[in-house]
Design an enzyme around this catalytic site. Structure first.
Site, PDB file in Angstrom:
ATOM      1  NE  ARG A 163      -3.743  -2.357   0.225  1.00  0.00           N
ATOM      2  CZ  ARG A 163      -3.443  -3.659  -0.292  1.00  0.00           C
ATOM      3  NH1 ARG A 163      -2.310  -3.954  -0.879  1.00  0.00           N
ATOM      4  NH2 ARG A 163      -4.221  -4.796   0.120  1.00  0.00           N
ATOM      5  CB  SER A 236      -9.493  -2.443   3.776  1.00  0.00           C
ATOM      6  OG  SER A 236     -10.176  -3.435   3.443  1.00  0.00           O
ATOM      7  CD  GLU A 339      -5.604   0.133   2.703  1.00  0.00           C
ATOM      8  OE1 GLU A 339      -6.102  -0.041   1.442  1.00  0.00           O
ATOM      9  OE2 GLU A 339      -5.736  -0.846   3.360  1.00  0.00           O
TER      10      GLU A 339
END
Length: 343
Positions: A163, A236, A339
């Site tokens: 990520r 998420s 995130e």
């Protein structure tokens, strides 16, 4: 064409549907238009966004939000097995996946129905079901705000990780605007079915083409994740933590003590340690459905925080985030990293 709006309501520019305003909002639909923007005259700071599927506006944004409407999909080269395709930064990522699957090209089918756009996907290195965007990216074309010139980043220069990418690093973040991405896909039969419960959902059915995998992935996502058009969320919320072997052993010992000898703590060997699903950590603490104001932990997937009432504030979401992080830290000694980006 360049479109400039002042004092823009951004509640429809983020999938959380958090109410906030930006001092200015600028959209463009070509590189030439992007080059004509006078960045020195825009309210600062200047921030580029995609579909707002990974953002939490914590307050009104005092600067300028940029958004790409560069939308094209084209085949650049067609070899015996590999096919090079280019996608404009403003293309919804799932539209790209749908297009690739229709051409029977393998590589991105496991990333079906991930919200967001091509440009943001290349910055964030989105991933799901054992596949990351970086697995198929060859190069990223960008506009350099400082020089006013186009720059190409080869895959090795993007420094992709879980990520993350070079575009999120200090000193680089905000300087480069992604205009298009070159992907390498393949005609060769190459389904990736090992991750999650793809095989179990298939139920013995043979995968014939990428679209077969796409349909299964979409069905799994629909069963677990809320549609942000119906229940606002940013997908998420937390990253899956990568812990040391000793930390993983400690987590298992804690879980066995609290939940009994039949409990199994999922863990996946990765470079640097063991990746533990954040969803499992949260779920093991019984936090599904936990609510702070209008924000709640989604009942079907504890990795997701939703705007349950449609009227949640950023304070509600951050309060729930703090509660989750604190409880996981208290029980397992693991610090969850979000995130979703606060803006």
């Amino acid at each position: 064409m360049v479109s400039i709006e002042e004092v823009k309501d951004v509640s429809l520019l983020n999938t959380f549907r958090i109410k906030a305003r930006a001092a200015a909002f600028v959209e463009y639909d070509s590189i030439d238009d992007l080059a004509r923007i006078d960045f020195a005259m825009l309210p600062k700071p200047v921030r580029h966004i995609g579909s707002g599927s990974n953002l939490l506006f914590t307050k009104d944004f005092p600067g300028t939000l940029l958004h790409s409407q560069i939308r094209f999909l084209r085949v650049i080269a067609d070899h015996d097995d590999d096919v090079l395709v280019e996608a404009g930064s403003g293309v919804p990522f799932d539209s790209f996946v749908e297009w690739a699957c229709a051409l029977r090209l393998w590589g991105v089918e496991n990333l079906s129905k991930i919200p967001g756009e091509i440009g943001a996907a290349a910055v964030q290195n989105i991933g799901a079901y054992g596949v990351e965007a970086a697995d198929n990216i060859l190069r990223v074309n960008c506009f350099d705000i400082q020089t006013g010139r186009m720059v190409t980043f080869e895959k090795k220069d993007c420094r992709y990780g879980y990520r993350t990418s070079v575009f999120k690093e200090e000193g680089v973040k905000g300087r480069y605007i992604v205009t298009s991405v070159l992907f390498q896909l393949t005609k060769e039969y190459s389904p990736k079915l090992e991750y999650g419960n793809i095989i179990s959902v298939l139920g013995g059915r043979k995968v014939m083409c990428p679209n077969d995998v796409r349909k299964v992935v979409i069905s799994i996502r629909d069963s677990k994740l809320p549609d942000p058009k119906v229940i606002p969320s940013a997908g998420s919320y937390f990253k899956n933590p990568v812990v040391s072997d000793s930390d993983y052993s400690r987590i298992k010992e804690t879980a066995l003590k609290d939940m009994g000898g039949s409990v199994k703590v999922p863990g996946f060997d990765v470079p640097g340690g063991v990746k533990v699903p954040a969803a499992w950590l949260i779920d093991s603490l019984g936090l599904k459905g936990t609510q702070v104001g209008g924000a709640a932990v989604y009942e079907n997937q504890p990795l997701v925080i939703v705007n349950r009432t449609g009227k949640a504030t950023a304070k509600d979401v951050m309060g729930l985030e703090e509660l989750i992080v604190g409880k996981v830290k208290e029980k397992y000694g693991i610090s969850l990293e979000r995130e979703v980006e606060h803006l």
